[in-house]
Design an enzyme around this catalytic site. Structure first.
Site, PDB file in Angstrom:
ATOM      1  N   LEU A  97       9.595 -18.728  40.830  1.00  0.00           N
ATOM      2  CA  LEU A  97      10.436 -19.786  41.387  1.00  0.00           C
ATOM      3  C   LEU A  97      11.301 -19.266  42.523  1.00  0.00           C
ATOM      4  O   LEU A  97      11.795 -18.133  42.472  1.00  0.00           O
ATOM      5  CB  LEU A  97      11.372 -20.328  40.298  1.00  0.00           C
ATOM      6  CG  LEU A  97      10.725 -21.058  39.132  1.00  0.00           C
ATOM      7  CD1 LEU A  97      11.737 -21.266  38.014  1.00  0.00           C
ATOM      8  CD2 LEU A  97      10.169 -22.397  39.598  1.00  0.00           C
TER       9      LEU A  97
ATOM     10  N   LYS B  59      17.363 -22.344  32.589  1.00  0.00           N
ATOM     11  CA  LYS B  59      16.529 -21.212  33.002  1.00  0.00           C
ATOM     12  C   LYS B  59      16.802 -20.077  32.023  1.00  0.00           C
ATOM     13  O   LYS B  59      17.887 -19.496  31.992  1.00  0.00           O
ATOM     14  CB  LYS B  59      16.823 -20.765  34.427  1.00  0.00           C
ATOM     15  CG  LYS B  59      15.891 -19.638  34.849  1.00  0.00           C
ATOM     16  CD  LYS B  59      15.882 -19.408  36.334  1.00  0.00           C
ATOM     17  CE  LYS B  59      14.727 -18.505  36.753  1.00  0.00           C
ATOM     18  NZ  LYS B  59      14.711 -17.209  36.106  1.00  0.00           N
TER      19      LYS B  59
ATOM     20  N   GLU C 121       9.068 -18.990  27.392  1.00  0.00           N
ATOM     21  CA  GLU C 121       9.915 -17.819  27.516  1.00  0.00           C
ATOM     22  C   GLU C 121      10.192 -17.284  26.115  1.00  0.00           C
ATOM     23  O   GLU C 121      10.676 -18.025  25.258  1.00  0.00           O
ATOM     24  CB  GLU C 121      11.221 -18.295  28.175  1.00  0.00           C
ATOM     25  CG  GLU C 121      11.863 -17.329  29.078  1.00  0.00           C
ATOM     26  CD  GLU C 121      11.109 -17.091  30.382  1.00  0.00           C
ATOM     27  OE1 GLU C 121      10.131 -17.823  30.700  1.00  0.00           O
ATOM     28  OE2 GLU C 121      11.496 -16.148  31.073  1.00  0.00           O
TER      29      GLU C 121
HETATM   30  S1  IVH Z   1       8.836 -23.106  35.048  1.00  0.00           S
HETATM   31  C1  IVH Z   1       6.101 -22.801  38.468  1.00  0.00           C
HETATM   32  N1  IVH Z   1      10.931 -23.354  33.471  1.00  0.00           N
HETATM   33  O1  IVH Z   1      11.521 -18.076  35.379  1.00  0.00           O
HETATM   34  C2  IVH Z   1       6.984 -22.947  37.317  1.00  0.00           C
HETATM   35  N2  IVH Z   1      10.327 -21.197  34.246  1.00  0.00           N
HETATM   36  O2  IVH Z   1      10.991 -17.218  38.393  1.00  0.00           O
HETATM   37  C3  IVH Z   1       7.465 -21.664  36.824  1.00  0.00           C
HETATM   38  N3  IVH Z   1      11.750 -19.402  33.429  1.00  0.00           N
HETATM   39  O3  IVH Z   1       8.542 -16.434  35.243  1.00  0.00           O
HETATM   40  C4  IVH Z   1       7.883 -21.705  35.449  1.00  0.00           C
HETATM   41  N4  IVH Z   1      13.102 -20.672  32.239  1.00  0.00           N
HETATM   42  O4  IVH Z   1       9.221 -17.379  33.023  1.00  0.00           O
HETATM   43  C5  IVH Z   1      10.142 -22.515  34.179  1.00  0.00           C
HETATM   44  N5  IVH Z   1      12.750 -23.691  32.079  1.00  0.00           N
HETATM   45  C6  IVH Z   1      11.972 -22.863  32.763  1.00  0.00           C
HETATM   46  C7  IVH Z   1      12.194 -21.481  32.809  1.00  0.00           C
HETATM   47  C8  IVH Z   1      11.343 -20.675  33.565  1.00  0.00           C
HETATM   48  C9  IVH Z   1      12.821 -19.433  32.622  1.00  0.00           C
HETATM   49  C10 IVH Z   1      11.180 -18.186  34.041  1.00  0.00           C
HETATM   50  C11 IVH Z   1       9.671 -18.184  34.036  1.00  0.00           C
HETATM   51  C12 IVH Z   1       9.259 -17.628  35.354  1.00  0.00           C
HETATM   52  C13 IVH Z   1      10.532 -17.392  36.066  1.00  0.00           C
HETATM   53  C14 IVH Z   1      10.363 -17.964  37.456  1.00  0.00           C
END
Ligand code: IVH
Length: 675
Positions: A86, A119, A180
């Site tokens: 992200l 997050k 996660e």
């Molecule tokens: S969505 C394309 N939702 O943050 C969508 N990611 O930098 C990517 N993460 O490696 C994942 N909480 O593991 C999403 N509610 C959440 C999240 C989340 C933590 C982590 C994820 C990813 C990183 C992205």
């Protein structure tokens, strides 16, 4: 092996369904129907059935969560769809800019609907369900290839091994979900305290603890850690359609997967910012680490239209929380002495408020760290709460201000004055005095702690007084304390003196694993202590064990085995343990249910491959018979069990005259037959 009747089969099936439901209510809904004791009963009954009728132990049975045999290395799993990362927004302005970009791209001025999520600061993983069954679990890796951690993933109780069939519709043919893995905060502090007691390095934050626990070669270690998961995004899905992130989350929840309950739908960016403000204020109440908010365009149709740029989706952003930092002044660099005599420098700070608490100390870890950051008394420093635990010094913020001289490690112990030793090339500094009051204080605290013999009411201040006045100098002195001696201490009323005496009396009846853990042998924590107790059954047997035998104990490697052997090689320690044991009534771990008297206490070595049993099963059977398994052959070995392709151990056994058994003879012996 007896075959299970249909009645027994039905009972196992029923138990499995019950346990699955309780797991779901407990781990996913946080709303258990039964207490732990009742749950344990069901689990134990199922384990007993599966032990008696191994054909009932299907791979998706809830008993199988303890994990399977460790693999040499993790295999590689190619993600069917790349796991993206992200882009970040650091403040409300950048968040608003993200929203503007989306409207521009869509050529539509209307407010965009977002799913706003926490997050989570954990470890990204992917789960694969085929026809409703969990078939693979992998880490994110580089987004294209991850590590195969299926065996470890299966030990996480909030991850269903089978999906729940929804009321309407069928199970999807293929469901990939990403989520996660987190290490709960309440358990994190405990884990580090345990590690510190065992002389193992602390995990810097819960994220590292989650990663460290999941990337274990032995799934049993993973199983012993209270990992949890929140699922948050889709991979490839076949046989089900979702039209939005919200619908997806509700859909997987109905299938039995755990989602974060704080997710909200926001009708525009202003609501996302309000959500961020709200979470910023509440993040300390959460039992897991969160480092921001993820805002995702809710509609999957719009997500597709927006697509991605350079490994990040255009439709989502991580709106990060502000770092929890503060500036303050180092008043003093103190040196603490731990249980094994190690010196730890600590920065004593001018108290400063940070994230709702007042901070007056920060860890400086060790001398190398102090040198690297060049922290000195009088410096203004930036401190940060890493994962809301022990704050640490990030850096000196005004290195140009006039400065005091560099910190030097004392050459003598700040507590007892004995010499400090430091091995060239090593990080640590140690007090050489085994009788150092600081070490004694820590040892007693450790011995009396909850994971030790659990003496209620023996707090830090009391221990310090007892040691300083020379009343308690060895662990067994605790058991000779009189009420009069205690009543003479500061702030000790008659009644509390009696209560403490009672608590000490109660702690005399204890279990072997508590005593072993309580000794505070370097690298030996609760888990290792339990394995040692199961294997040796008495403290005398443990003391008599040679390094090779110790190495044969489950989960004990070279370093730990050496540390235990060194501990008991020291006459002072042996004498102290003997005197301590004389004061206690130590219970061995519960007797194995079905043991053959003739095998009790015997020692086995396994080599080669058995046809009917895995090595694990063979070991379990030996343990259940009251015997033990060691890794290497010595004169003390009673039996060598040799399977196919047995190697050098066969020769060694021959040389030492150890009795050798082939598989058939081994099974016969276990079954109670004569040799
Ligand atoms: S969505 C394309 N939702 O943050 C969508 N990611 O930098 C990517 N993460 O490696 C994942 N909480 O593991 C999403 N509610 C959440 C999240 C989340 C933590 C982590 C994820 C990813 C990183 C992205």
């Amino acid at each position: 092996m007896p075959k299970a009747s249909t009645k027994i089969q039905a009972e196992a099936e029923r138990l499995r369904a019950q346990i699955d439901r309780h797991n779901y209510r407990y781990y996913v809904l946080d709303d258990p129907e039964v207490g732990d004791a009742e749950y344990d009963l069901l689990m134990r009954r199922l384990e007993a059935l599966e032990r008696d009728y191994p054909e009932l132990a299907t791979p998706d049975s809830p008993t199988q969560r303890v994990g399977t045999a460790p693999s040499e290395k993790f295999g590689v799993v190619a993600h069917r769809r790349m796991m993206l990362s992200l882009a970040n927004a650091m403040d409300a302005e950048e968040m608003t800019e993200f929203d503007r970009r989306i409207k521009r791209f869509l050529k539509d001025e209307a407010e965009v609907e977002y799913a706003a999520e926490v997050k989570l600061d954990g470890l990204a993983i992917e789960l694969v369900y085929e026809d409703g069954r969990l078939t693979a679990g992998s880490t994110r890796g580089d987004g294209i290839n991850g590590e195969d951690v299926t065996a470890n993933i299966r030990t996480i109780r909030s991850i269903p091994l089978k999906l729940t069939k929804p009321a309407r519709g069928a199970l999807p043919k293929l469901l990939e979900v990403r989520g996660e893995v987190i290490f709960p905060r309440h358990a994190f502090e405990r884990l580090n305290a345990e590690r510190a007691r065992a002389g193992e390095p602390a995990f810097a934050n819960p994220r590292n603890a989650a990663a460290g626990s999941l990337r274990q070669l032995d799934p049993k270690i993973t199983a012993a850690r209270p990992l949890d998961i929140f699922c948050h995004s889709p991979g490839v899905i076949e046989g089900l359609e979702y039209s939005s992130q919200w619908e997806f989350l509700q859909g997987i929840k109905a299938l039995g997967l755990r989602i974060n309950p704080l997710t909200r739908i926001c009708a525009g960016v202003a609501e996302v910012i309000a959500y961020w403000n709200d979470l910023t204020a509440r993040r300390h109440e959460l039992d897991y680490e969160a480092d921001g908010v993820v805002a995702k365009v809710n509609s999957f149709a719009l997500q597709n239209q927006l697509g991605e740029v350079s490994r990040s989706p255009r439709w989502a952003i991580a709106y990060k929380f502000k770092a929890q930092q503060a500036e303050t002044v180092v008043r003093e660099i103190a040196v603490q002495v731990g249980r094994i005599g190690s010196l730890t420098p600590v920065a004593k700070l001018a108290p400063v408020a940070l994230a709702g608490v007042t901070i007056a100390n920060a860890s400086l870890h060790n001398l190398d760290e102090i040198r690297r950051k060049d922290v000195r008394v009088g410096d203004t420093v930036l401190i940060e709460r890493a994962g809301d635990v022990i704050p640490y010094v990030v850096r000196v913020t005004r290195p140009d201000a006039p400065r005091k001289p560099e910190f030097i490690m004392p050459a003598q112990c700040p507590v007892c004055g004995a010499a400090i030793v430091h091995e060239e090339g090593e990080v640590g500094y140690f007090c050489v005095n085994a009788n150092c009051p600081a070490r004694m204080r820590e040892s007693i605290r450790h011995f009396a702690s909850k994971a030790g013999v659990d003496i209620d009411g023996l707090g830090d201040k009391l221990v310090a007084q007892l040691v300083e006045r020379g009343i308690v100098l060895e662990l067994d002195d605790l058991y000779r304390l009189s009420r009069e001696q205690l009543a003479g201490l500061e702030r000790m009323a008659d009644k509390s003196a009696q209560n403490l005496i009672d608590a000490i009396e109660r702690s005399r009846s204890t279990t072997l694993d508590r005593v072993i853990n309580g000794l505070g042998i370097r690298h030996v924590g609760e888990h290792t202590a339990r394995q040692l107790a199961i294997r040796f059954r008495t403290i005398e047997a443990l003391m008599a064990a040679v390094e090779d035998e110790l190495r044969g104990v489950r989960d004990i490697g070279d370093e730990v085995a050496r540390s235990i052997a060194e501990y008991f090689a020291e006459p002072r320690n042996r004498q102290a343990v003997v005197r301590l044991a004389a004061q206690l009534k130590i219970e061995p771990p519960p007797e194995p249910a079905a043991g053959r008297a003739g095998l009790r206490g015997k020692s086995f070595v396994l080599t080669g491959m058995l046809a009917a049993l895995s090595r694990d099963e063979a070991e379990r059977k030996i343990l259940a018979a009251g015997a033990r398994v060691t890794g290497a052959i010595s004169r003390k070995t009673d039996y060598l069990v040799a399977g196919a392709e047995a190697g050098s151990k066969l020769r060694k056994a021959g040389e030492l005259g150890v009795k050798m058994l082939d598989e058939e003879a081994f099974l016969k012996l276990l079954d109670g037959g004569e040799l």
